[in-house]
Structures are given as C-alpha cells and as structure tokens.
Design an enzyme around this catalytic site. Structure first.
Site, PDB file in Angstrom:
ATOM      1  N   ASN A  66     -15.956  13.290  29.514  1.00 42.55           N
ATOM      2  CA  ASN A  66     -15.590  14.688  29.331  1.00 42.55           C
ATOM      3  C   ASN A  66     -14.279  14.976  28.910  1.00 42.55           C
ATOM      4  OD1 ASN A  66     -18.308  15.198  29.901  1.00 42.55           O
ATOM      5  ND2 ASN A  66     -17.817  16.567  31.698  1.00 42.55           N
ATOM      6  N   GLY A  67     -13.819  15.691  27.884  1.00 47.18           N
ATOM      7  CA  GLY A  67     -12.280  15.883  27.693  1.00 47.18           C
ATOM      8  C   GLY A  67     -11.992  15.343  26.351  1.00 47.18           C
ATOM      9  N   HIS A 122      -8.690  54.077  11.167  1.00 43.31           N
ATOM     10  CA  HIS A 122      -7.498  53.285  10.640  1.00 43.31           C
ATOM     11  C   HIS A 122      -8.202  52.213  10.114  1.00 43.31           C
ATOM     12  CE1 HIS A 122      -4.727  55.879  12.288  1.00 43.31           C
ATOM     13  NE2 HIS A 122      -5.154  55.666  13.674  1.00 43.31           N
ATOM     14  N   GLU A 129     -22.888  37.125  20.584  1.00 44.36           N
ATOM     15  CA  GLU A 129     -22.980  35.728  21.250  1.00 44.36           C
ATOM     16  C   GLU A 129     -24.414  35.158  21.219  1.00 44.36           C
ATOM     17  OE1 GLU A 129     -20.472  34.855  25.300  1.00 44.36           O
ATOM     18  OE2 GLU A 129     -21.475  36.956  25.272  1.00 44.36           O
ATOM     19  N   TRP A 184     -21.027  17.866  23.676  1.00 46.34           N
ATOM     20  CA  TRP A 184     -20.713  18.980  22.979  1.00 46.34           C
ATOM     21  C   TRP A 184     -19.767  18.390  21.802  1.00 46.34           C
ATOM     22  CZ3 TRP A 184     -16.717  22.362  21.605  1.00 46.34           C
ATOM     23  CH2 TRP A 184     -17.205  23.529  21.198  1.00 46.34           C
ATOM     24  N   CYS A 217     -19.662  19.328  27.506  1.00 47.64           N
ATOM     25  CA  CYS A 217     -20.179  18.250  28.165  1.00 47.64           C
ATOM     26  C   CYS A 217     -20.462  17.912  29.610  1.00 47.64           C
ATOM     27  CB  CYS A 217     -19.050  16.901  27.802  1.00 47.64           C
ATOM     28  SG  CYS A 217     -18.678  16.894  25.975  1.00 47.64           S
ATOM     29  N   LYS A 266     -20.884  27.247  28.002  1.00 50.54           N
ATOM     30  CA  LYS A 266     -20.526  27.987  29.207  1.00 50.54           C
ATOM     31  C   LYS A 266     -19.526  27.980  29.747  1.00 50.54           C
ATOM     32  CE  LYS A 266     -21.746  30.868  32.392  1.00 50.54           C
ATOM     33  NZ  LYS A 266     -21.609  32.239  32.111  1.00 50.54           N
TER      34      LYS A 266
HETATM   35  C1  G6P Z   1     -16.966  30.631  27.293  1.00 51.05           C
HETATM   36  C2  G6P Z   1     -18.324  31.467  27.612  1.00 51.05           C
HETATM   37  C3  G6P Z   1     -17.839  32.708  27.800  1.00 51.05           C
HETATM   38  C4  G6P Z   1     -16.961  33.038  28.705  1.00 51.05           C
HETATM   39  C5  G6P Z   1     -15.440  32.412  28.575  1.00 51.05           C
HETATM   40  C6  G6P Z   1     -14.496  32.129  29.598  1.00 51.05           C
HETATM   41  O1  G6P Z   1     -16.641  31.223  25.809  1.00 51.05           O
HETATM   42  O2  G6P Z   1     -19.116  31.236  26.743  1.00 51.05           O
HETATM   43  O3  G6P Z   1     -19.206  33.405  28.474  1.00 51.05           O
HETATM   44  O4  G6P Z   1     -16.281  34.511  29.089  1.00 51.05           O
HETATM   45  O5  G6P Z   1     -16.020  30.971  28.226  1.00 51.05           O
HETATM   46  O6  G6P Z   1     -15.101  31.395  30.753  1.00 51.05           O
HETATM   47  P1  G6P Z   1     -14.566  31.454  32.164  1.00 51.05           P
HETATM   48  O7  G6P Z   1     -15.590  30.428  32.709  1.00 51.05           O
HETATM   49  O8  G6P Z   1     -13.140  30.875  31.810  1.00 51.05           O
HETATM   50  O9  G6P Z   1     -14.748  32.574  32.443  1.00 51.05           O
END
Ligand code: G6P
Length: 608
Positions: free
Chosen positions: A100-101, A504, A488, A74, A2, A603
């Site tokens: 947000n939250g 394994h 991704e 989101w 968000c 993100k």
């Molecule tokens: C999300 C993003 C990833 C990222 C992860 C951790 O899942 O899509 O690309 O690695 O968050 O994010 P940060 O900002 O804590 O590195």
C-alpha cells in the site's frame, strides 16, 4: 483504498486471508490477489474486479499452506488489471510482496533493474520493490527487505513472503498503516483492524520506520537500522458485531440510524450535565496551552473538512478564538504561517488520510500544538498528534461518511465549550449549552422516524441531474455536506453554497422544477434565508426546506418541508444533516447505485 492481509498460523492460510480481504472491501478497490506458500512452492492468484471473481479462480481447500498474503488494490500506477494486481513476485519466482502506498523513486529503480537484466512485467511502482528484494536476497528475507527499504522514497505498508522461508512473514511501514493481530499460536497482519477482529482483539500497531518479523515463535520488531523496538500488545475496542450489517441492507443506512446511539457513546463520561462541565481526558494536559491559543487551524478532507467548517463557527462563537478551516491538501503545500500560539487540529474519521496526516506533520514541524479529532483508535494521525479526542462513534464502513460527521461536530462542540468556559463563558451559559447538546440524540431519533418523508423527496427527484443545497451560518457547511452525500453515492451533480451566494452566479442555473434544498431552521438568519427562498422560487426552482417543527410559514413557501426539532443555532448541523443523509441514501438506492461502495471512491484515501 488498498488493503493488506497476511496470515501465519496453524489454519489453512488462504481462506483466512480471503475472508480478511472481504472485511476490507468497504475501503474501495478494483483488483485483488493472494500468494500462498505451500510445500516449497509459491502459489499466486490475482484478478481484476471484485473479490468474488478472485475467489472463483481459487480452490480454497486445495491450497493448504499456512503462510499467505493478500491484497486489494486501488489503482494508481497502471490500469486495474490482472497483471498490475498485487501480489507481485520477483524474477526468481521465490518472493511475493503486497504494497500500500506509492514508491516515488520507482522510475530510477525501474531503470536500475532493467540495467541488471530484470524484465518488469507490470506497470506498477510496487513491482520494483519486490524485484529489488529479489536481487538482494541471500537467504534472509527480512535482511533483504531491510536493505531495499533504505533506498526507497515514498510511502509503504508492505507484507513479504518467500517460498524458501515458509515460517516467516515480514512487514514494514512508512506512512501506511499496518497492524499485527496476535492470536493463540497465530498471527494476522492487516492494514485495518476490521480484518483482524474475527481472530483476535490483541494487536501490535506498527509505527513508521519499523520492520516486523513474524514467525511461529513470535513477533520481533526492529527499526530499518536493525535496532530492536519494544512494542506493547494493545486491545482493539471494536467488536465483530459492530462491523457487521446487523439486519440492515446497507452500512450507510445502519450508520445513519445508529447516530443517536453513536453520539451518546461519544458524549458518555465527557458531558457532565449535572455539574455543567466537560471532561476530555485526551486534552487534560493541554488546557493551559489551549486557553492561550491565538489561532486555531482546523484541517481535513471531504466530510471531515465540512465538519471542520462547523468547528470554525463553534470555536469562534463559543471560545472566541480566531479559527480557520483549511483543506489539508492545500495547507501542506502552501508554506503555512504558524505563529506562536497556533493550534492545528486534524479532523479525520480513519486517521489515515494521507493529506491530513501530511498537513499535521507540516504543522508540527513548524511548532504548532497538534491535536487530533479522530475515530479510529491507534491510527496514524491519532498516534502522531500531541493530544486529541476520539469520536467513539464505532466503526464506519460505508464510504460516504455519516456518523463520523456528527461525531466530529459533537467533539468540536465539546472542545469549544470547554475552552469557552475556561475563558469567558458563564457557568449558566455552559449549562444551557450542555443541556442542549445532551438532547441531540433524542432529537435525532425523532428525525430518523421521518425517513419515509426523505424517501418521498428522493422518489420525486432522483432522476433530476442537478440539485442545489443552500444554507447560512452553521448550516452552510451542512449544505456542502448534503450536496457531497448526493454526489458521492447517487452520482447526481449537486452543489452546496452559502445561500446568499446563489445570486452571484448559481441563480443562472435555476430552471423550472430544479430541486433546491434550503437548510432553513429557525435562528438568527432565518429571515434572510426566506428571502433567498423567494429568489429561487420566483425563478421556478422546486424548494425543499429543512425547517424547525412548528414553522407553518415555510410550508407556504416550500413545495416540501422536512421538520427537525428546535435547537440552539450552534447545534443545528447535528440535526439538519440527518434528512440530507437520508435523501442521498434513498436517491442512490432508487438509482440502483452501490451505496456502500460508490464508483471510483475509497473510504480511506492514503495517496495524494
Ligand atoms: C474519503 C472518504 C470521505 C472522507 C474523506 C476523509 O474521501 O470517501 O468520506 O470524508 O476521505 O476521510 P477521513 O478518514 O480523513 O475522515
């Protein structure tokens, strides 16, 4: 995830907040909305889908109000549709709010509101907030917000406006970022600096438990209990140019290709090759504690967790400190053991990932020294840690993290070496290590020049549904990261594993022509990985190898080889990851996927 934008100033507010929302698009969202106060009326427009859908329903020039809030949602509570999109308005139609939250006690609030005769129109937790504020409103929106927030459990970054107070924008935060941009006679509120940069680089970062009242006269910050807080005006170090595409079609490509420069910036002023020393201002006051550390715990999520795994190898090898890597989401809930001498390092590009933040808080409460390896200056994690080192790799916009990974590994390499030198590493060893580290950007550049080869690999295999990535030692985390990148953005199923583990279980998956990427540079485990290559090859797997320049043998074993320059084992991930980023990027483009905004992903993940 968000995003919030708010505006109060002389310009027509609607175009400003819509433009701001576009800057936040990269974070991932599924609906959007705006609310604007104009001539004593509150106009609200919302729609599921992309911002351009919302834009079509707006007449940006007609709504001349000077106070507006906007949101990209989101979905968590309730489907991504027009009704659940923010802003939400109270029953009287006076007050609009974006959030947000997650409001954790929303069920109790819903019940209470229903008892008060309020009909809730959406399925969201957020609507309870605005309805509660509506109930408490007695002509002072800030006061109503304050009263309601005292009853709220959960996390929030909120912005609130009221049509009866056309000169007041109220915002508050707890666990979800908010920044106030202070321009000339105008104020832009946002959850992310990129929505502010076009207007000003002077900002106030809100802290948890603070409410801000923005009026044409200025910004007033108080605690929830109405105690005044003095805030500093800070400077955002990123430029508008850095958050634009700069001639690339995709942010991800831009960010992959700018890695050499990003790492130069990351090391600038820190790695002193001439004297064989590392200067990390952020840790200056903590070396004593660090050299006494008995255990290091590295924690993060997603790509940051993979970087942490590389860090684990680096800290153990260079600094000889027992180190473990923990998923932040697991660490925070499993009653972790923090003894005297435990250092917890939170790794995060955004500095806002909720699980990482919560893990850090847990560690701090238990008495650990907490450090941050973070990219976004002024972010929540950066502010909450005892000390830390910024990546300085510039803004990362593509959802799939690339240059932040290399920045995180580089920063951990610097910390581990500096710590090692303070403990047992000889000066000549330190000099050798730093000279190898300084060569990384140029060597990376040479790999980037082979982007076409990576494209060929993607071209040949982008229609295969299953891939394996295998590596050993320092390249085991790289295998995980290569598989994650492919998943991704291209939606191909891929698994990363330590190469020896393949027998394994996963060996059962190998069938004729299945793409198996081996990260197999020269180094002390090279011979071992050759055996693993043979195991896969003899079962029909199509071997793609990332190997060291000059290695002819591997060309006879693998169907395709991408060469990387020679480098010492601990720094190999910085080079071997690059072809894997490029393969994933090209596979996604060839499959017609939205590279920068992959489906379902965000993100910055600010919910659990
Ligand atoms: C999300 C993003 C990833 C990222 C992860 C951790 O899942 O899509 O690309 O690695 O968050 O994010 P940060 O900002 O804590 O590195």
């Amino acid at each position: 995830m968000c995003g919030i934008v708010g505006y109060l100033g002389p310009k027509p507010a609607l175009p400003v907040v819509v433009e701001g929302l576009k800057r936040l698009e990269y974070r991932g969202y599924d609906s959007a909305g705006v609310a604007v106060v104009r001539d004593g009326r509150l106009g609200v427009h919302k729609s599921a889908g992309r911002i351009h859908v919302l834009e079509q329903s707006l007449d940006l020039n007609a709504e001349e109000g000077h106070l507006a809030i906007a949101h990209t949602r989101w979905a968590t509570h309730g489907a991504p549709n027009d009704v659940n999109a923010h802003p939400h308005i109270d029953a009287s139609g006076r007050i609009a709010l974006v959030h947000n939250g997650i409001i954790e006690n929303y069920q109790a609030l819903r019940k209470y509101l229903t008892q008060q005769g309020i009909t809730l129109v959406s399925e969201t937790d957020t609507e309870c907030l605005v309805q509660m504020i509506g109930l408490r409103y007695r002509g002072d929106i800030e006061q109503a917000v304050r009263e309601v927030l005292l009853d709220i459990d959960g996390t929030y970054g909120i912005a609130v406006i009221c049509k009866d107070e056309p000169d007041v924008l109220v915002a508050a935060r707890k666990g979800s970022p908010l920044i106030v941009g202070v321009g000339k006679d105008e104020f832009i509120l946002a959850s992310d600096a990129s929505a502010i940069l076009a207007h000003t680089s002077h900002v106030i970062y809100l802290s948890d438990g603070e409410i801000v009242r923005i009026t044409p006269q200025g910004v007033r910050t108080t605690t929830l209990n109405a105690l005044p807080v003095t805030k500093e005006l800070e400077e955002i170090e990123w430029t508008l140019e850095q958050i634009e595409l700069g001639g690339h079609e995709h942010y991800m490509a831009k960010e992959i290709f700018e890695q050499p420069e990003a790492l130069r910036n990351c090391m600038r002023g820190r790695v002193d090759g001439k004297h064989g020393t590392v200067h990390l201002g952020g840790l200056a006051e903590h070396w004593r504690e660090l050299t006494r550390a008995r255990r290091i715990v590295l924690t993060g999520c997603g790509t940051a967790w993979h970087a942490a795994l590389v860090g684990e190898y680096l800290f153990e090898e260079l600094a000889r400190v027992p180190t473990e890597t923990e998923y932040a989401s697991e660490f925070r809930y499993r009653n972790p053991i923090i003894e005297d001498g435990t250092v917890v390092v939170a790794i995060s590009q955004s500095g806002e990932t909720l699980d990482t933040y919560a893990a850090l808080r847990e560690a701090k409460q238990r008495g650990a020294l907490s450090l941050g390896v973070v990219n976004v200056v002024g972010s929540t994690i950066a502010r909450e840690t005892d000390a830390g080192v910024y990546l300085h790799v510039g803004p990362e916009i593509g959802v799939a993290s690339t240059k932040a990974f290399s920045g995180q590994v580089t920063v951990m390499a610097m910390i581990a070496a500096a710590l090692g030198r303070r403990k047992h590493m000889s000066q000549p060893s330190m000099e050798l290590f730093l000279s190898a580290l300084s060569e990384v950007p140029d060597k990376m550049q040479r790999i980037l020049e082979q982007a076409d080869l990576c494209r060929e690999v993607a071209q040949r295999f982008h229609e295969r549904d299953n891939w394996l990535y295998l590596g050993r030692g320092y390249n085991y985390p790289v295998a995980l990261e290569g598989a994650l990148k492919l998943k991704e953005i291209s939606y191909i199923h891929a698994e990363g594993l330590p190469a020896a583990e393949v027998k394994h279980g996963p060996l059962a998956l190998i069938e004729e022509g299945m793409p198996v990427v081996f990260i197999a540079p020269n180094g002390f485990q090279y011979d071992k990985i050759v055996s693993n290559i043979m195991e896969v090859k003899s079962r029909g797997g199509h071997v793609i190898a990332v190997a060291t320049e000059g290695n002819r043998e591997i060309a006879r074993l693998a169907e395709q080889v991408i060469y990387v320059p020679d480098i010492i084992d601990p720094l190999q991930p910085l080079l071997t990851v690059v072809p894997l980023q490029l393969i994933a990027f090209h596979a996604a483009v060839l499959r017609g996927c939205n590279v920068d905004k992959p489906r379902n992903l965000a993100k910055s993940v600010t919910v659990e």
